[in-house]
Design an enzyme around this catalytic site. Structure first.
Site, PDB file in Angstrom:
ATOM      1  N   LYS A 197       0.845  -1.196   0.000  1.00  0.00           N
ATOM      2  CA  LYS A 197       0.000   0.000   0.000  1.00  0.00           C
ATOM      3  C   LYS A 197       0.882   1.248   0.000  1.00  0.00           C
ATOM      4  O   LYS A 197       2.026   1.200   0.463  1.00  0.00           O
ATOM      5  CB  LYS A 197      -0.851   0.025   1.288  1.00  0.00           C
ATOM      6  CG  LYS A 197      -2.002  -0.949   1.321  1.00  0.00           C
ATOM      7  CD  LYS A 197      -2.786  -0.807   2.620  1.00  0.00           C
ATOM      8  CE  LYS A 197      -3.931  -1.798   2.701  1.00  0.00           C
ATOM      9  NZ  LYS A 197      -4.974  -1.578   1.684  1.00  0.00           N
ATOM     10  N   ARG A 241     -10.114 -11.655   2.519  1.00  0.00           N
ATOM     11  CA  ARG A 241     -10.935 -12.773   2.019  1.00  0.00           C
ATOM     12  C   ARG A 241     -10.182 -14.092   2.127  1.00  0.00           C
ATOM     13  O   ARG A 241     -10.784 -15.145   2.325  1.00  0.00           O
ATOM     14  CB  ARG A 241     -11.404 -12.460   0.587  1.00  0.00           C
ATOM     15  CG  ARG A 241     -10.287 -12.294  -0.423  1.00  0.00           C
ATOM     16  CD  ARG A 241     -10.712 -11.546  -1.676  1.00  0.00           C
ATOM     17  NE  ARG A 241     -10.782 -10.102  -1.471  1.00  0.00           N
ATOM     18  CZ  ARG A 241     -11.128  -9.225  -2.393  1.00  0.00           C
ATOM     19  NH1 ARG A 241     -11.447  -9.620  -3.614  1.00  0.00           N
ATOM     20  NH2 ARG A 241     -11.164  -7.928  -2.115  1.00  0.00           N
TER      21      ARG A 241
HETATM   22  N1  BES Z   1      -7.975  -3.742   4.583  1.00  0.00           N
HETATM   23  C1  BES Z   1      -8.224  -3.367   3.256  1.00  0.00           C
HETATM   24  C2  BES Z   1      -9.562  -2.655   3.066  1.00  0.00           C
HETATM   25  C3  BES Z   1      -9.732  -1.333   3.776  1.00  0.00           C
HETATM   26  C4  BES Z   1      -9.490  -0.155   3.114  1.00  0.00           C
HETATM   27  C5  BES Z   1     -10.175  -1.298   5.076  1.00  0.00           C
HETATM   28  C6  BES Z   1      -9.668   1.045   3.767  1.00  0.00           C
HETATM   29  C7  BES Z   1     -10.356  -0.090   5.716  1.00  0.00           C
HETATM   30  C8  BES Z   1     -10.112   1.084   5.065  1.00  0.00           C
HETATM   31  C9  BES Z   1      -8.213  -4.592   2.343  1.00  0.00           C
HETATM   32  O1  BES Z   1      -7.404  -5.641   2.742  1.00  0.00           O
HETATM   33  C10 BES Z   1      -7.705  -4.134   1.011  1.00  0.00           C
HETATM   34  O2  BES Z   1      -6.598  -3.700   0.950  1.00  0.00           O
HETATM   35  N2  BES Z   1      -8.548  -4.234  -0.007  1.00  0.00           N
HETATM   36  C11 BES Z   1      -8.214  -3.794  -1.299  1.00  0.00           C
HETATM   37  C12 BES Z   1      -8.741  -4.815  -2.270  1.00  0.00           C
HETATM   38  C13 BES Z   1      -8.228  -4.659  -3.670  1.00  0.00           C
HETATM   39  C14 BES Z   1      -6.763  -4.975  -3.728  1.00  0.00           C
HETATM   40  C15 BES Z   1      -9.023  -5.585  -4.565  1.00  0.00           C
HETATM   41  C16 BES Z   1      -8.873  -2.456  -1.533  1.00  0.00           C
HETATM   42  O3  BES Z   1      -9.961  -2.218  -1.007  1.00  0.00           O
HETATM   43  O4  BES Z   1      -8.282  -1.613  -2.213  1.00  0.00           O
HETATM   44 ZN    ZN Z   2      -5.384  -5.460   2.096  1.00  0.00          ZN
END
Ligand code: BES
Ligand code: ZN
Ligand code: ZN
Length: 499
Positions: free
Chosen positions: A274, A348
């Protein structure tokens, strides 16, 4: 925090709080105090334009002839419009006004504050509940804060003609509030202190409440074939864990309700790293597991008459020489293979194995998972609702009702065959992301659905937008919100207890 109930007259010290209906300044409770203040309260209300409108608040310092340090007037809106949630807001708003500062004790003067058709004991107990929920802070790492910036309030007194009935109603509510605080503490805790092992220890400590707690480590998970969860944790120095908390308060032999929580104690994204800006938020990526833990504690504390099992997958998602790579294929406990195209879609992967384990080991009739699963749900629903995905209409209706009643609203989102098709992989049974960003929360839900067994009623609650409060609400201070505890507790209370 000490919460007390009495019928006695107003105490001579500390602050007094008085809820006032719109243009209700002539009510018995208010009028008596106003008289004792030498008319100071009505003068202050007039000068401050206070009419009792819903949400209005007036803090009066040195209130005339009254010996108290403060009188706080709270607008309760039109008589007849009051609800238990609005009563909680009144309690919460009062605390917000004085929590940080010199006030050590506040007494709610509730005589005469009632509404036709509403049980007085319920109404007054929910004011206390709202106050209690707001009287929370996470200050443990502040060592140089000035005294006036830290809370000094340590007593909430409820002055009600039905004091003992109010106390009886409050007992159960307090159990739930304590569950909410457990969740807030967990969600706000930084990831250098809260990691899978320390989180599991917190769960183990809940055994003292009568929960049966068991912990699985990586060896056990390997034996069970949990390649999906283990793949996420393999880049971390911290060992992955699953914590299981069982509450058997219902009939012997009744199939339990299962709560499953995403407990990613920190989500860097892994090799699909990230960006740095805002990454600190990802300490709350265990919000689902936090809610499940707090809810299990609440059920135990109030002695719920239902069988419930809470299972949380505890993993740290880190980039490392041993971390899984985009493109890796892992085999889940269910036997299905997954092509991991993005290591940041890890929640997931964790839930898949915990859900399979939950169903194989506990045969739940109903399974509800909570997860800070997607950023996309924030795009859809802002910070106003949890997103609900489900394979069962009745379960949706029940959760929706339970949620509304406690002010932790849900909004149902679509989950269709089309979403399912979007996660088909070219080389494995499925991939962990779809091709574009379209419908990101629904494709995540479609992934989870592939791990739900035939006949199990299932709901997935995406709480990414609500687990953390950037802004305070009347009963929720800034920080970990504790969202989900009240909802799960109320769902059990309303739909699984009582016969
Ligand atoms: N933990 C994140 C989702 C999240 C984002 C929670 C902001 C709280 C606040 C999750 O693991 C994630 O990174 N999801 C990605 C999925 C994508 C790579 C398909 C996302 O939401 O960008
Ligand atoms: Zn994530
Ligand atoms: Zn995550």
């Amino acid at each position: 925090m000490n919460v007390t109930f009495s019928k006695a007259a107003a105490p001579k010290t500390g602050a007094l709080a008085i809820p006032v209906f719109e243009r209700g300044m002539k009510s018995k409770g208010f009028a008596a105090l106003d008289k004792a203040s030498g008319g100071h309260l009505t003068r202050a209300a007039k000068a401050g334009d206070f009419t009792g409108k819903q949400g209005q608040k007036l803090v009066i310092t040195s209130p005339g002839k009254l010996p108290n340090s403060h009188v706080i007037l709270l607008g309760a809106g039109k008589a007849g419009d009051l609800s238990l949630l609005k009563a909680e807001d009144i309690g919460g708003r009062t605390i917000a006004a004085i929590y940080r500062g010199p006030v050590k004790a506040v007494t709610f003067m509730l005589e005469g504050f009632e509404q036709d058709g509403m049980e007085m004991a319920q109404l007054h107990a929910h004011i206390a509940y709202g106050a209690r929920l707001r009287a929370y802070s996470f200050d443990k790492y502040r060592t140089t804060a000035k005294k006036e910036d830290l809370p000094s309030l340590n007593k909430i007194a409820i002055n009600s003609p039905e004091a003992s009935a109010v106390r009886a109603v409050f007992e159960d509510l307090e159990a739930v509030a304590e569950g909410v605080f457990i969740t807030r503490d967990l969600v706000s805790e930084p990831a250098n202190f809260l990691y899978p092992e320390s989180f599991a220890q917190t769960c183990r400590d809940l055994e003292s409440l009568g929960l049966k707690v068991s912990i699985l480590g990586e060896k056990e998970m390997e034996k069970l074939g949990m390649g999906s969860l283990l793949g996420v944790g393999q880049g971390s120095r911290r060992e992955s864990k699953i914590a299981v908390m069982e509450w058997r308060g219902g009939k012997k032999g009744d199939r339990p309700v299962a709560f499953v929580g995403k407990g990613v104690t920190f989500d860097t994204g892994g090799i699909s790293l990230k960006p740095g800006q805002g990454m600190w938020d990802m300490k709350f990526d265990m919000g689902g597991a936090g809610a499940v833990t707090g809810a299990m504690a609440a059920l135990a504390k109030r002695g719920a008459k239902a069988n419930v099992v809470g299972l949380i997958g505890l993993v740290e998602n880190m980039p490392d020489g041993n971390a899984q790579r985009p493109g890796d294929v892992v085999t889940s406990m269910s036997g299905q293979t997954i092509e991991v195209l993005n290591t940041d879609a890890e929640g997931r992967l964790v839930l898949a194995d915990v859900m399979t384990y939950a169903q194989e080991k506990y045969s739940p009739k109903i399974m509800i998972d909570l997860a800070t699963l997607t950023g996309a749900i924030i795009i859809s629903l802002a910070h106003e609702f949890g997103g609900m995905f489900s394979n069962d209409e009745d379960l949706c209706a029940a959760l929706d009702e339970a949620a509304k009643e406690v002010g932790e609203d849900l909004w149902r989102m679509p989950l269709t065959k089309a979403h399912d098709k979007m996660i088909d992989s070219d080389i494995a049974d499925m991939k962990n992301i779809s091709n574009g960003r379209a419908g990101g929360s629904s494709t995540a839900a479609a992934f989870l659905k592939r791990f739900v067994k035939e006949g199990v009623e299932w709901a997935h609650l995406d709480i990414a937008g609500v687990a953390w409060a950037d802004k305070a609400k009347p009963t929720v201070p800034k920080g970990g919100s504790g969202y989900g505890v009240r909802l799960l507790d109320n769902y059990i209370r309303r739909f699984h207890e009582g016969e």
